[in-house]
Design an enzyme around this catalytic site. Structure first.
Site, PDB file in Angstrom:
ATOM      1  N   LYS A 182       0.837  -1.215   0.000  1.00  0.00           N
ATOM      2  CA  LYS A 182       0.000   0.000   0.000  1.00  0.00           C
ATOM      3  C   LYS A 182       0.866   1.257   0.000  1.00  0.00           C
ATOM      4  CE  LYS A 182      -3.359   2.844  -0.024  1.00  0.00           C
ATOM      5  NZ  LYS A 182      -3.576   3.803   0.965  1.00  0.00           N
ATOM      6  N   GLU A 189       1.191   6.669  -6.688  1.00  0.00           N
ATOM      7  CA  GLU A 189       0.099   7.664  -6.767  1.00  0.00           C
ATOM      8  C   GLU A 189       0.695   9.086  -6.801  1.00  0.00           C
ATOM      9  OE1 GLU A 189      -3.102   7.104  -3.799  1.00  0.00           O
ATOM     10  OE2 GLU A 189      -2.731   9.138  -3.125  1.00  0.00           O
TER      11      GLU A 189
HETATM   12  C1  6PG Z   1      -5.805   5.760  -1.294  1.00  0.00           C
HETATM   13  C2  6PG Z   1      -4.978   6.956  -1.065  1.00  0.00           C
HETATM   14  C3  6PG Z   1      -5.130   7.434   0.321  1.00  0.00           C
HETATM   15  C4  6PG Z   1      -4.572   8.810   0.411  1.00  0.00           C
HETATM   16  C5  6PG Z   1      -3.384   9.018   1.209  1.00  0.00           C
HETATM   17  C6  6PG Z   1      -2.321   9.912   0.634  1.00  0.00           C
HETATM   18  O1  6PG Z   1      -5.212   4.839  -1.801  1.00  0.00           O
HETATM   19  O2  6PG Z   1      -6.997   5.789  -1.012  1.00  0.00           O
HETATM   20  O3  6PG Z   1      -3.636   6.683  -1.308  1.00  0.00           O
HETATM   21  O4  6PG Z   1      -4.557   6.500   1.165  1.00  0.00           O
HETATM   22  O5  6PG Z   1      -4.962   9.716  -0.487  1.00  0.00           O
HETATM   23  O6  6PG Z   1      -3.884   9.491   2.403  1.00  0.00           O
HETATM   24  O7  6PG Z   1      -2.614  11.205   0.900  1.00  0.00           O
HETATM   25  P1  6PG Z   1      -1.610  12.393   0.925  1.00  0.00           P
HETATM   26  O8  6PG Z   1      -1.608  12.904  -0.481  1.00  0.00           O
HETATM   27  O9  6PG Z   1      -2.259  13.335   1.877  1.00  0.00           O
HETATM   28  O10 6PG Z   1      -0.287  11.936   1.395  1.00  0.00           O
END
Ligand code: 6PG
Length: 482
Positions: A182, A189
């Site tokens: 994850k 991401e």
């Molecule tokens: C998900 C996202 C989620 C999230 C994180 C990262 O898979 O649903 O990755 O976990 O958006 O919190 O957020 P930041 O951009 O605040 O680090």
């Protein structure tokens, strides 16, 4: 009526996951929250869910059929440890505690070990997809012991997103494997978002198109090989008009990107493992740079190569946009390849048996980086499970070859125009670094040997060597000091 599963922590992710669980045939869900008001609110607002509300950990444990299964959905950190302690007080050997927060995988390894000693099973599980995913079908990345998977598997399969008929969940590996995967998902991401942001910036400043016009470009891209959730929502964000000012919303949002930490963890872990995740690192640092207004303010007057504001306009906007699209696709391949490389290295280091193809498949639905493209990654690992560099799979080699000229032109344009494109350019540098027959690392070895007698290896014979730099500069055999 005894509940077959429980959820602790009823903020939006927990509530939505609980509702998702309750909506599946055969599930009865016990719910608990530190403040009872939240529990009451959820149960009152969703009578259809048939929740079993509980107001203490004792009541929560009593409401669950054995072996008990509880999913913790609280903010990662000390709060998670506190909830685990409370659950251990009321649970028995054989019960299962699942942590669905964004925990750091090393915390998960520590917790799994400590909890196992009590006879309770602990599963760290990555949950992706935000609020909507939690409610309608997230991508789930559970780690933990095999025994728990036997119990949890069917429940998780029933609530996960479905991609091409397959539920987006797999038993990733033991202890911290799920949270590790994850974490890398989030790193990817970050990279994907940064690449999309760079593409937007280049098009906007290069062609002068408005956010709404660029929204159309992204919507168009979403019909091709870049098809993905992130491209889709980018179009929506760019199209949004601010009600108060009538300006595009993107122009009234402060340009400082936040981060909760998972992207940074991905980079820190990669450094420990010696894996070059340069695209992810650039994405993390681009957010950091954006979030230092005091530095940006004093730097605003730094000279550009051209006169102020003189970004050389592109002559053929359509051709330029196509170049940017290809540069985005190529850089995205690099970012994903680096991410999977990190998972492979993490699995080797921590002794997890992670099926990389299965990981790419469970990211096809429910999660933030969901995309068609992940099928190509699955294909690559199906064809060659031990593939050392993902981007050397035939499909990606073809795509990179096709994109290459456009990618280089885009990076050249960005550098010439003075538009920052750190993820585009570092991805290209990584690609060229991989391709290079000889790297200047040889010179670095020479420098290290010069000032620190760090030794080097030779291309023409085995052994480890040192040049007597401060003596007569002859070469001697040496102990390997790396
Ligand atoms: C998900 C996202 C989620 C999230 C994180 C990262 O898979 O649903 O990755 O976990 O958006 O919190 O957020 P930041 O951009 O605040 O680090």
């Amino acid at each position: 009526q005894a509940a077959n599963i429980g959820v602790v922590g009823l903020a939006v992710m927990g509530s939505n996951l609980a509702r998702n669980l309750a909506s599946r045939e055969g599930n009865t869900v016990a719910v608990f929250n530190r403040t009872y008001a939240k529990t009451d609110e959820l149960v009152t607002e969703h009578p259809e869910a048939g929740f079993v509300p509980t107001s203490s950990y004792e009541e929560f444990a009593a409401a669950l059929q054995k072996p008990r299964t509880a999913i913790i959905m609280v903010k990662a950190g000390a709060g998670t440890d506190a909830v685990i302690d409370e659950l251990l007080r009321v649970f028995e050997p054989g019960d299962i505690i699942v942590d669905g927060g964004n925990a750091l995988f090393t915390d998960t390894i520590r917790r799994e070990k400590a909890v196992r000693e009590t006879g309770v099973n602990f599963v760290g599980m990555g949950v992706s997809g935000g609020e909507e995913g939690a409610l309608l079908g997230p991508s789930l990345m559970p780690g933990g012991p095999d025994e728990s998977w036997a119990t949890l598997g069917p429940i998780l399969k029933s609530i996960a997103a479905v991609a091409e008929g397959e539920p987006c969940v797999t038993h990733v590996g033991h202890d911290g494997a799920g949270h590790f995967v994850k974490m890398v998902h989030n790193g990817i991401e970050y990279a994907d978002m940064q690449l999309i942001a760079e593409a937007y910036d280049l098009i906007r400043r290069g062609t002068g198109k408005s956010p709404a016009e660029i929204a159309d470009v992204f919507a168009e891209w979403n019909r091709g090989e870049l098809e993905s959730y992130l491209i889709e929502i980018t179009a929506e964000v760019l199209r949004q008009v601010d009600a108060a000012t009538g300006e595009p919303l993107v122009d009234v949002i402060v340009d400082q990107a936040g981060a909760k930490g998972t992207g940074g963890w991905t980079v820190q872990t990669a450094i420990d493992l010696g894996v070059p995740v340069s695209g992810i690192a650039e994405a993390v640092f681009a957010r950091s740079l954006s979030s230092h207004p005091e530095q940006r303010e004093v730097s605003g007057e730094l000279p550009g190569w051209h006169d102020a504001d003189a970004v050389p306009p592109v002559r053929d906007a359509d051709a330029f946009i196509e170049n940017v699209r290809l540069a985005l696709f190529a850089s995205k391949i690099v970012a994903y390849s680096q991410g999977f490389d990190e998972i492979r290295a993490g699995a080797a280091h921590y002794g997890w048996d992670i099926d990389l193809g299965a990981v790419s498949k469970i990211w096809r639905g429910g999660c933030i980086i969901r995309a068609q493209f992940l099928n190509r990654i699955a294909d690559a690992y199906d064809a060659e499970p031990g593939l050392p560099v993902l981007l050397t799979a035939p499909y990606f080699v073809e795509a990179l070859g096709r994109a290459q000229a456009a990618w280089r032109r885009t990076v050249v344009y960005a550098a010439t125009a003075g538009i920052p494109a750190p993820a585009f350019s570092s991805s290209l540098a990584y690609y060229d670094g991989l391709r290079a027959e000889r790297l200047p690392a040889a010179l670095i070895q020479g420098q290290r040997d010069f000032f620190g007698a760090h030794t080097y290896k030779r291309i023409d014979k085995p052994g480890t060597f040192h040049t007597l730099w401060s003596g007569d500069r002859t070469e001697v055999e040496a102990e390997d000091t790396h």
